[in-house]
Scaffold this active site. Structure first.
Site, PDB file in Angstrom:
ATOM      1  N   TYR A 164      -9.701  -0.678   0.868  1.00  8.03           N
ATOM      2  CA  TYR A 164     -10.112  -1.205   2.917  1.00  8.03           C
ATOM      3  C   TYR A 164     -10.074  -0.141   2.810  1.00  8.03           C
ATOM      4  CZ  TYR A 164      -9.966  -6.481   4.053  1.00  8.03           C
ATOM      5  OH  TYR A 164     -10.403  -7.623   4.017  1.00  8.03           O
ATOM      6  N   ASP A 201       1.127  -1.136   0.013  1.00  3.64           N
ATOM      7  CA  ASP A 201      -0.030   0.458   0.069  1.00  3.64           C
ATOM      8  C   ASP A 201       0.717   0.866   0.231  1.00  3.64           C
ATOM      9  OD1 ASP A 201      -2.412  -1.353  -0.299  1.00  3.64           O
ATOM     10  OD2 ASP A 201      -3.088  -1.593   1.694  1.00  3.64           O
TER      11      ASP A 201
END
Length: 759
Positions: free
Chosen positions: A464, A379
């Site tokens: 998410y 990420d």
């Protein structure tokens, strides 16, 4: 009317009167306060030293952009519009001075270090395209820029390692919708219900290819219902695109996957469908009634949710990037790549942590479809801080929180403000920090509510949402915690799909994956020279001194001093002393080393076999804890460039562990937490935070002579003989008190004492 009902109404009316009285007294400033007196800690003053850690301002971003464009002498295109073959400024962030220079400024009164920026530039329009990093300074008016790429990475940064920018994603979207989908127009229309571009969306996977230099991405196709996440509506079509060429006209489709079958191209898929040789599942268009992903509640609530109440306003203060709370003082900021970070954390004036920061977060997926098979998201390459969006008052943080805006510059020549992207608040956890109810010999009660300060940001990275918290306790402990929520990513359900997750919709497979999050903790316990000590317990069998025939297995303390980096590189499944602490050479009153303990709360299992070709790019996740000698040239455990070239990572964390001595040195703890997620029906529509939180504590271990929270003015103490009638406070109204004016609590009635044997 029933007498019981009358009594309940009278009690409620009395509570309302007391609440209003407290509000009026606190609002007018007259009369006796219902709250505690201010302590010396709360009277502490802010200073400007924390600005040495402050994020860049919009004006500083602008100055750096202008300087680079004038100084480098090349044609730049704003990254918003840049093609792969253009030069563009990718990102700008603050570049912190070396630690020793900062400590000389903070502790020795030396001049403030120069303020500098780190600029990442994509050079696509030159014979040897590459990524270059520059230090630009001094700010606010730059006069120099220095290429630090070779110094930092020991090699040039190849252009294929660059993160995919939004413009490239737009071009890939057009490549599919305008160039490839029409080649299977009948299949797309009749089976998938595709009519226009907005109907479908392609979710990127990563890494991109099978070897260094590749830039091949599987895109998983989903229906795109408005106002809800598309992640739960796969249609069974996945497409592999080669977009390595800097000339987008030379991009090509490499492979097509549909419902368990692979095809050379979209024309091949269309021909198989027309010939009737293609097993198909006709997709029903998602409607508001059939949308698994809708977050719209069935009906509005008729009652208000409980709210947090601060009778006298916040008991902490925020100025610039500095927070004061009780005995705590620290600076905060946010990195565009790695997210929330804290610096110079002090308790009672002593520095405990120099840096506490997120480093990276990864997810490793499994599926029987190609997109899920290959996905290993890192990420940090997408920008954890970049996607720390605005938080909603009363849900993401309390209404009473202090909300802070942040600014960043990425994929643009202008900085962007993210409103309310950090929140800071004090809350009562609803659990006592400590208490005792003495019910024999001496009758008394003593306790302390667990009110903590929380610094929070929430990053939405695709599907998410990660809730990142740093939490400060009145006993000198710090907690770092992350909760996962948002949508699961899914695959189209077919064949043996349940071997890779659970079926959560008619054709939706919630795919198995894990989450790993890495932190950097630069602890300075009693100074910058620390050692690592492990404490645990063993059983020793001894003969009872009073009876030679009696054997006792008694617990005994074990202690080990860990001398080098290899001894403190604890693999995920390896045994580790249950007490690991950074110890100083200072002693507390009782002769013990003043220390801080690292206590990890994690449910992580193995993340990837070391035989994996991409494992080295994220091998910090091999270790639940690794402690290394601090080096300015090892500032981060990962790199934004690792995602798109994991086969030759720009930063390989395992290189940090080179068996150097860590005794009486400036040390850094690299902590990994995580959990396995096997999606299930209750993850629809959203994964909940309950049970999905992991993190770690930094806890004092003989650092003090006693628990420092014993001096808190929030403490409560009373005995059965105390006359509390003269100083009664309704806790439901005020929730606070002074040492002399404690809440009236029902006197001891000795219920249950009758069965207690008092010796």
């Amino acid at each position: 009317m029933n007498l019981k009902i009358v009594l309940v109404i009278l009690v409620l009316l009395l509570a309302v009167i007391v609440v209003l009285t407290c509000l009026l007294l606190s609002g007018s400033g007259k009369g006796k306060s219902c709250g505690p007196p201010a302590t010396s800690d709360q009277q502490a003053k802010h200073d400007d030293q924390s600005t040495v850690f402050s994020d860049l301002t919009p004006d500083e971003f602008s100055q750096v952009v202008s300087y680079l464009k004038n100084e480098l002498g090349v044609d730049f295109v704003d990254a918003i519009n840049a093609n792969p073959s253009d030069n563009c400024i990718y990102s700008i962030d603050v570049q912190f001075p070396k630690k020793q220079k900062v400590l000389d400024y903070l502790d020795k009164g030396k001049p403030k270090p120069k303020r500098e920026a780190l600029a990442v530039v994509f050079f696509g329009n030159q014979p040897d395209p590459n990524i270059t990093e520059y230090i630009v300074g001094p700010l606010p008016t730059p006069t120099y820029c220095k290429d630090i790429t070779l110094e930092k990475y020991k090699a040039n940064l190849p252009y294929h390692r660059r993160p995919v920018i939004l413009k490239e994603y737009d071009q890939l979207h057009s490549f599919l919708n305008d160039g490839e989908f029409p080649k299977a127009s009948r299949f797309m229309r009749e089976i998938l219900g595709y009519e226009k571009d907005e109907d479908f969306v392609g979710l990127t996977t990563a890494p991109r290819g099978s070897q260094s230099g590749d830039r091949n991405t599987w895109f998983v196709v989903f229906q795109n219902p408005p106002g809800a996440g598309f992640f739960l509506h796969p249609v069974g079509l996945e497409i592999l695109v080669d977009h390595k060429s800097l000339n987008i006209s030379q991009w090509k489709l490499q492979k097509v996957f549909y419902n368990g079958m692979y095809f050379n191209n979209m024309t091949h898929l269309e021909n198989m469908y027309i010939l009737g040789n293609l097993p198909v599942v006709k997709i029903k268009k998602v409607t508001p009634e059939t949308n698994l992903a809708s977050l719209r509640p069935p009906k509005a609530s008729t009652t208000a949710i409980p709210l947090q109440y601060e009778p006298h306003g916040p008991r902490y203060s925020v100025k610039n990037n500095q927070v004061l709370f009780q005995s705590w003082r620290f600076a905060f900021g946010i990195s565009v790549n790695t997210g929330l970070r804290l610096f110079d954390i002090r308790f009672k004036g002593e520095r405990i942590v120099y840096e506490l920061s997120l480093q990276d977060a990864i997810s490793v997926y499994g599926s029987n479809a190609p997109g899920g098979m290959v996905t290993r998201y890192m990420d940090g390459s997408f920008g954890i801080g970049r996607f720390a969006f605005q938080m909603v008052k009363g849900i993401d943080c309390p209404y009473t929180a202090t909300y802070v805006d942040t600014n960043h510059l990425m994929e643009s020549e202008k900085s962007e403000k993210l409103k309310n992207s950090i929140c800071i608040f004090e809350q009562n956890s609803g659990l006592p920090l400590r208490r005792h109810y003495s019910n024999f010999y001496s009758m008394y009660y003593g306790g302390l509510p667990n009110t903590v300060l929380v610094v929070r940001s929430i990053s939405t990275l695709g599907n998410y949402d990660y809730v990142f918290d740093f939490i400060f306790y009145s006993n000198g402990a710090i907690e770092s915690k992350v909760h996962a929520t948002g949508y699961i990513t899914s695959s189209f359900f077919f064949a043996n799909g349940t071997e890779y997750g659970n079926r959560v919709g008619e054709y939706t497979l919630g795919t198995i994956h894990n989450h790993f999050i890495n932190y950097k903790v630069d602890l300075d316990v009693g100074g910058t020279r620390n050692s690592v000590v492990g404490h645990d317990m063993t059983f020793e069998t001894v003969e009872a001194p009073w009876n030679s025939k009696m054997k006792i297995q008694r617990p005994k303390l074990t202690k080990i001093i860990l001398d080098n980096e290899k001894q403190t590189a604890f693999r995920l499944q390896a045994a580790m002393p249950r007490y690991i602490q950074f110890a100083s050479d200072q002693k507390n009153k009782w002769g013990h080393e003043r220390s801080y303990r690292i206590q990890i709360v994690s449910f992580a299992g193995d993340y990837l076999p070391e035989s994996s070709a991409v494992e080295n790019s994220m091998n910090w996740a091999r270790y639940k804890l690794a402690i290394t000698k601090r080096k300015d040239e090892e500032p981060q455990s990962s790199s934004a460039y690792n995602q798109n070239d994991p086969w030759t990572p720009s930063v390989q964390f395992s290189d940090f562990i080179d068996n150097e001595s860590i005794k009486n040195e400036d040390l850094v703890a690299w902590i990994t937490t995580g959990f396995l997620h096997i999606p299930h029906a209750e993850d629809i529509p959203n994964t909940v935070t309950a049970g999905n939180g992991v993190g770690f504590y930094l806890r004092p271990y003989n650092y003090f002579n006693e628990d420092p929270s014993i001096h808190s003015h929030d403490g409560v103490y009373f005995t059965t003989n105390q006359d509390s009638e003269k100083c009664e406070i309704n806790q439901a109204a005020c929730l606070s008190k002074t040492a002399a004016c404690v809440p009236k609590i029902p006197p001891f009635t000795y219920d249950g004492f009758e069965n207690m044997l008092i010796l």
